[in-house]
Design an enzyme around this catalytic site. Structure first.
Site, PDB file in Angstrom:
ATOM      1  N   ASN A 129       0.802  -1.227   0.000  1.00  0.00           N
ATOM      2  CA  ASN A 129       0.000   0.000   0.000  1.00  0.00           C
ATOM      3  C   ASN A 129       0.833   1.275   0.000  1.00  0.00           C
ATOM      4  O   ASN A 129       0.430   2.286  -0.572  1.00  0.00           O
ATOM      5  CB  ASN A 129      -0.985   0.006   1.171  1.00  0.00           C
ATOM      6  CG  ASN A 129      -0.299  -0.102   2.508  1.00  0.00           C
ATOM      7  OD1 ASN A 129       0.693  -0.815   2.664  1.00  0.00           O
ATOM      8  ND2 ASN A 129      -0.818   0.596   3.502  1.00  0.00           N
ATOM      9  N   GLU A 158       4.305  -4.437  12.313  1.00  0.00           N
ATOM     10  CA  GLU A 158       3.333  -3.358  12.113  1.00  0.00           C
ATOM     11  C   GLU A 158       2.213  -3.965  11.293  1.00  0.00           C
ATOM     12  O   GLU A 158       2.349  -4.178  10.091  1.00  0.00           O
ATOM     13  CB  GLU A 158       3.993  -2.165  11.413  1.00  0.00           C
ATOM     14  CG  GLU A 158       3.211  -0.869  11.570  1.00  0.00           C
ATOM     15  CD  GLU A 158       2.248  -0.636  10.438  1.00  0.00           C
ATOM     16  OE1 GLU A 158       1.051  -0.976  10.627  1.00  0.00           O
ATOM     17  OE2 GLU A 158       2.654  -0.124   9.393  1.00  0.00           O
ATOM     18  N   GLU A 187       8.396   2.276  14.734  1.00  0.00           N
ATOM     19  CA  GLU A 187       9.098   2.806  13.587  1.00  0.00           C
ATOM     20  C   GLU A 187       9.035   4.324  13.655  1.00  0.00           C
ATOM     21  O   GLU A 187       8.155   4.898  14.287  1.00  0.00           O
ATOM     22  CB  GLU A 187       8.468   2.290  12.293  1.00  0.00           C
ATOM     23  CG  GLU A 187       8.568   0.773  12.180  1.00  0.00           C
ATOM     24  CD  GLU A 187       8.083   0.222  10.856  1.00  0.00           C
ATOM     25  OE1 GLU A 187       7.054   0.697  10.358  1.00  0.00           O
ATOM     26  OE2 GLU A 187       8.751  -0.682  10.317  1.00  0.00           O
ATOM     27  N   PRO A 209      10.097  -6.619  -0.849  1.00  0.00           N
ATOM     28  CA  PRO A 209       8.847  -5.884  -1.025  1.00  0.00           C
ATOM     29  C   PRO A 209       7.722  -6.831  -1.394  1.00  0.00           C
ATOM     30  O   PRO A 209       7.952  -7.975  -1.804  1.00  0.00           O
ATOM     31  CB  PRO A 209       9.171  -4.948  -2.198  1.00  0.00           C
ATOM     32  CG  PRO A 209      10.164  -5.723  -3.016  1.00  0.00           C
ATOM     33  CD  PRO A 209      10.985  -6.513  -2.022  1.00  0.00           C
ATOM     34  N   SER A 210       6.493  -6.358  -1.256  1.00  0.00           N
ATOM     35  CA  SER A 210       5.361  -7.133  -1.756  1.00  0.00           C
ATOM     36  C   SER A 210       5.524  -7.360  -3.249  1.00  0.00           C
ATOM     37  O   SER A 210       5.887  -6.444  -3.998  1.00  0.00           O
ATOM     38  CB  SER A 210       4.055  -6.392  -1.489  1.00  0.00           C
ATOM     39  OG  SER A 210       2.990  -6.986  -2.209  1.00  0.00           O
ATOM     40  N   CYS A 258      -3.206   0.993   7.116  1.00  0.00           N
ATOM     41  CA  CYS A 258      -3.419   0.327   8.406  1.00  0.00           C
ATOM     42  C   CYS A 258      -4.014   1.284   9.432  1.00  0.00           C
ATOM     43  O   CYS A 258      -4.645   0.848  10.393  1.00  0.00           O
ATOM     44  CB  CYS A 258      -2.099  -0.257   8.902  1.00  0.00           C
ATOM     45  SG  CYS A 258      -0.755   0.943   8.934  1.00  0.00           S
TER      46      CYS A 258
END
Length: 491
Positions: free
Chosen positions: A151, A248, A460, A175-176, A282
């Site tokens: 995202n 997270e 973070e 990464p995704s 999120c």
């Protein structure tokens, strides 16, 4: 396949094994952006090995030199911000205006942690014995696995990579596979900035690559952003290898509008909380809690505003909301909307795909508003991760706090009130890692971010992020000339 989409292992571009590629599609029109490698387990192992070898050198690089390289990387990201923003918009469908801000915010994070790289201090500790000198050092944990979601890839990577490098760690980034392009582009900028080979490695791929990375016992830290289910699987693996975690995860964040709230600002905050980025954050304010005195007005105005939101090409400045990031996610969100309607929630806006033929090729969902949602219902308890708002009334401060804290999550929250005492009082009572007062969906490099409960653990951004990538060593020196009794502990 070009080097632009190759993995980076030990400073070298690595192409896929035959037949092992994954297509990356533009969620607006479905066209192919690139084919990326689907890394084998051996390639992931090679990346961890390369990072481990580089750590022996990188961990001894003075903090001032790490700071110089991080500052150079920040400069390069700023210089390439427009290219990176357009790349990310094409990759995951977020508005170009949003990805431009995120590119600049990513650069700000690298610059902030550059300022911390030479300030990772230990301490001296006065003990009971005057003849014993005691001090601590804070040392890098080693190789860190950084795993990001689709995202906000640029920003999520900056949240992890900047403190890891500042602390003296080397990294393997995954990464995704659904939005990897800006991460690969950032790896090229890392090389241009002058980081030594092997300090930053990037592998791309699906479940096999992810399992190989998170299961490697040589890691000193895993930092993961993504779903609760995947986070739980990683935590189970890490329990066996005893690798520490930063997680997270998801959220079901409450946005609370009290009777004395600045209503125009609260309305804008509610819209930003759930419809910005298509609700695919999120921290989305997916539960709107409104005092009964304003409930019907807020629901009516929100529904009207939702129906007027302009859907379209996320590269077009006139667009206010782009597509969801991929087809599979769209189908999941549509199923949750269907279930909410079947459960009796009152649909006031949206709830289906747009009728405009120009949008049919994209992963679009009309902005959706449900009213009269039960606090215990699936829509109020489960993360949707899409442009779907659940509106609930409350009558008192205690009831608002009870509803707000009544999920398994604890990532973010919003409070809208002109009463300063109430703002502090409610902020203290909310179970959340972040509380915004009279704003929503705001961030800063200096401000720590993270959750509790099923939203994860660790922090973070902010000074606290460095703590995720260092460990404390205690050194105790006996300055006396005494010969001790070897059979009794000295204390």
């Amino acid at each position: 396949m070009s080097d632009d989409t190759a993995m980076v292992i030990g400073g070298r571009p690595v192409l896929p094994e035959p037949g092992r590629t994954i297509p990356v599609l533009n969620p607006f029109d479905g066209h192919l952006l690139a084919d990326i490698p689907d890394a084998t387990a051996q390639q992931v192992t090679d990346a961890v090995t390369a990072a481990g070898e580089a750590f022996e050198r990188w961990s001894r690089v003075p903090g001032v030199e790490r700071a110089r390289l991080l500052t150079r990387l920040a400069d390069l990201i700023e210089a390439n911000a427009e290219r990176l923003a357009r790349m990310e918009t094409s990759d995951n469908g977020k508005l170009l205006g949003e990805t431009r801000v995120q590119a600049r915010f990513a650069a700000r994070n690298y610059r902030f942690f550059a300022g911390q790289a030479d300030k990772i201090y230990g301490s001296t500790i006065p003990l009971d014995s005057e003849s014993t000198f005691d001090y601590t050092t804070r040392e890098p944990v080693g190789v860190a696995a950084l795993i990001t979601a689709w995202n906000s890839p640029m920003q999520l990577l900056a949240n992890k990579l900047a403190p890891a490098l500042a602390a003296g760690c080397t990294v393997v980034i995954k990464p995704s596979e659904q939005a990897p392009l800006t991460t690969l582009a950032t790896a090229a900028l890392v090389e241009e900035a002058g980081f030594p080979p092997g300090v930053v490695n990037v592998v791309t791929g699906g479940p096999e690559a992810g399992a190989a990375l998170t299961g490697d016992a040589r890691l000193g830290r895993i930092s993961f952003t993504g779903s609760v289910r995947t986070g739980q699987a990683i935590a189970a693996t890490a329990a066996r290898t005893l690798v520490p975690l930063t997680l997270e995860l998801g959220g079901k964040s409450p946005n609370i509008v009290f009777e004395d709230a600045p209503l125009d600002r609260a309305l804008a905050g509610a819209l930003a909380g759930i419809f910005a980025a298509g609700g695919q954050t999120c921290i989305a304010g997916s539960r709107l809690l409104v005092h009964r005195s304003h409930y019907e007005r807020m629901v009516t105005e929100l529904a009207a505003r939702a129906e007027s939101i302009v859907l379209g090409d996320p590269l077009d400045p006139a667009t206010q909301m782009g597509p969801l990031a991929n087809k599979e996610h769209l189908e999941r969100v549509l199923a949750m909307v269907h279930d909410a309607r079947s459960a009796g929630a009152s649909l006031r806006a949206g709830g289906d795909r747009p009728a405009d033929p120009a949008l049919r090729a994209g992963c679009f969902l009309r902005p959706t508003v449900f009213a009269d949602v039960g606090p215990g219902s699936a829509l109020a308890q489960e993360e949707v991760f899409g442009p779907v708002l659940a509106v609930m009334p409350f009558a008192s401060e205690d009831e608002a706090v009870e509803i707000a804290n009544g999920t398994a999550y604890g990532l973010a929250s919003g409070v809208w009130t002109r009463d300063l005492a109430r703002a502090h009082r409610v902020a203290r009572r909310l179970v959340a890692g972040t509380v915004w007062v009279n704003t929503y969906r705001a961030g800063a490099a200096q401000a720590p971010f993270g959750g509790v409960r099923r939203s994860g653990y660790g922090r973070e951004r902010g000074l606290e992020a460095i703590d995720e990538y260092v460990r404390t060593k205690n050194v105790m020196i006996d300055l006396s000339e005494d010969v001790r009794d070897p059979f009794v502990i000295k204390a």
